[in-house]
Design a protein around this motif. Structure first.
Motif, PDB file in Angstrom:
ATOM      1  N   ASN A 139      -0.001   5.630   6.269  1.00 36.72           N
ATOM      2  CA  ASN A 139      -1.159   4.826   5.995  1.00 36.72           C
ATOM      3  C   ASN A 139      -0.732   3.264   6.030  1.00 36.72           C
ATOM      4  O   ASN A 139      -1.775   2.256   5.962  1.00 36.72           O
ATOM      5  CB  ASN A 139      -1.394   5.036   4.391  1.00 36.72           C
ATOM      6  N   GLU A 158      -8.012   2.357   1.548  1.00 39.30           N
ATOM      7  CA  GLU A 158      -6.607   2.943   2.081  1.00 39.30           C
ATOM      8  C   GLU A 158      -5.614   2.696   0.919  1.00 39.30           C
ATOM      9  O   GLU A 158      -4.774   3.391   0.794  1.00 39.30           O
ATOM     10  CB  GLU A 158      -6.161   2.090   3.012  1.00 39.30           C
ATOM     11  N   SER A 160      -6.233   2.897  -2.495  1.00 37.36           N
ATOM     12  CA  SER A 160      -6.437   3.985  -3.267  1.00 37.36           C
ATOM     13  C   SER A 160      -5.804   5.062  -2.985  1.00 37.36           C
ATOM     14  O   SER A 160      -5.421   5.898  -3.731  1.00 37.36           O
ATOM     15  CB  SER A 160      -7.855   3.963  -3.456  1.00 37.36           C
ATOM     16  N   SER A 161      -5.830   5.362  -1.549  1.00 42.53           N
ATOM     17  CA  SER A 161      -5.270   6.809  -0.999  1.00 42.53           C
ATOM     18  C   SER A 161      -4.097   6.931  -1.469  1.00 42.53           C
ATOM     19  O   SER A 161      -3.491   8.296  -1.603  1.00 42.53           O
ATOM     20  CB  SER A 161      -5.536   6.891   0.496  1.00 42.53           C
ATOM     21  N   ASP A 164      -3.418   8.683  -4.534  1.00 44.38           N
ATOM     22  CA  ASP A 164      -3.502  10.395  -4.566  1.00 44.38           C
ATOM     23  C   ASP A 164      -2.223  10.892  -4.246  1.00 44.38           C
ATOM     24  O   ASP A 164      -1.819  11.935  -4.597  1.00 44.38           O
ATOM     25  CB  ASP A 164      -4.611  10.734  -3.515  1.00 44.38           C
ATOM     26  N   HIS A 165      -1.503  10.289  -3.140  1.00 43.17           N
ATOM     27  CA  HIS A 165      -0.401  10.935  -2.461  1.00 43.17           C
ATOM     28  C   HIS A 165       0.696  10.973  -3.440  1.00 43.17           C
ATOM     29  O   HIS A 165       1.480  11.820  -3.734  1.00 43.17           O
ATOM     30  CB  HIS A 165       0.033  10.269  -1.305  1.00 43.17           C
TER      31      HIS A 165
END
Length: 210
Positions: A139, A158, A160-161, A164-165
């Protein structure tokens, strides 16, 4: 701006779920010597552990994030001595620092997961973390591209993703009812990711991109 604020709210919602786990108490709690904010989403008001010789501009930016000491100590090594200090350059430095930290976490998690003496109970959540660390590394370029294009919506998405990870990794250990074998690495990575959101969402302004 509405999209930007909506993204921040979604990040905070993810953050509240992430910090519900006792395994990330260190990552989500304020730094030592730092007063907690009086309301959700507000930056801390005092910082006591940032070294006095830090560039004043960097210190000012890092004082506005959830983990100011970690902001300074992780971003500073990736800022050139003559680099202009701004929210964008500090964010870029923090993204480089996140990349370095994720690589270290990935290496240690992979070594543990492939060790034949490691219990399968630990291996399963470790593999979820490994996938997350790889995704964070992948990312990086998308985040840097969003900064280059001055696209605030894409940047926020991006950034924010990465939440999640990191939270999926934490959830895996929580569901297995075991502790992560690399808590310090994971904790610092979490702090850095949320600092990057603080800077990217609250401080980076691309309104004048046209």
């Amino acid at each position: 701006m509405e999209m930007k604020h909506l993204t921040l709210l979604l990040c905070l919602f993810s953050f509240s779920a992430y910090t519900a786990s006792p395994l990330v108490a260190l990552a989500s709690s304020p730094s030592d010597g730092q007063s907690p904010s009086s309301s959700e989403g507000q930056p801390p008001q005092t910082v006591s552990k940032i070294p006095s010789n830090v560039n004043p501009k960097l210190k000012k930016i890092c004082q506005e994030v959830n983990h100011p000491t970690e902001c300074v100590t992780t971003a500073a090594p990736f800022l050139g001595e003559t680099a202009e200090i701004s929210p964008v350059t500090v964010l870029q430095a923090e993204i480089e620092a996140i990349d370095s930290q994720a690589k270290e976490a990935l290496a240690k998690a992979t070594k543990l997961a492939t060790d034949p003496t490691t219990s399968k109970t630990i291996t399963f959540p470790l593999n979820i973390c490994i996938d997350g660390y790889k995704a964070i590394l992948k990312n990086k370029q998308a985040i840097l591209d969003a900064i280059s294009k001055r696209d605030a919506d894409e940047l926020n998405m991006e950034l924010s993703s990465n939440v999640d990870h990191i939270s999926q990794c934490e959830d895996a250990f929580e569901e297995a009812k075991i502790n992560s074998p690399i808590p310090e690495l994971h904790s610092l990575l979490g702090k850095m990711i949320f600092n990057s959101i603080n800077i990217g969402v609250d401080m980076v302004d691309f309104e004048d991109k046209n």
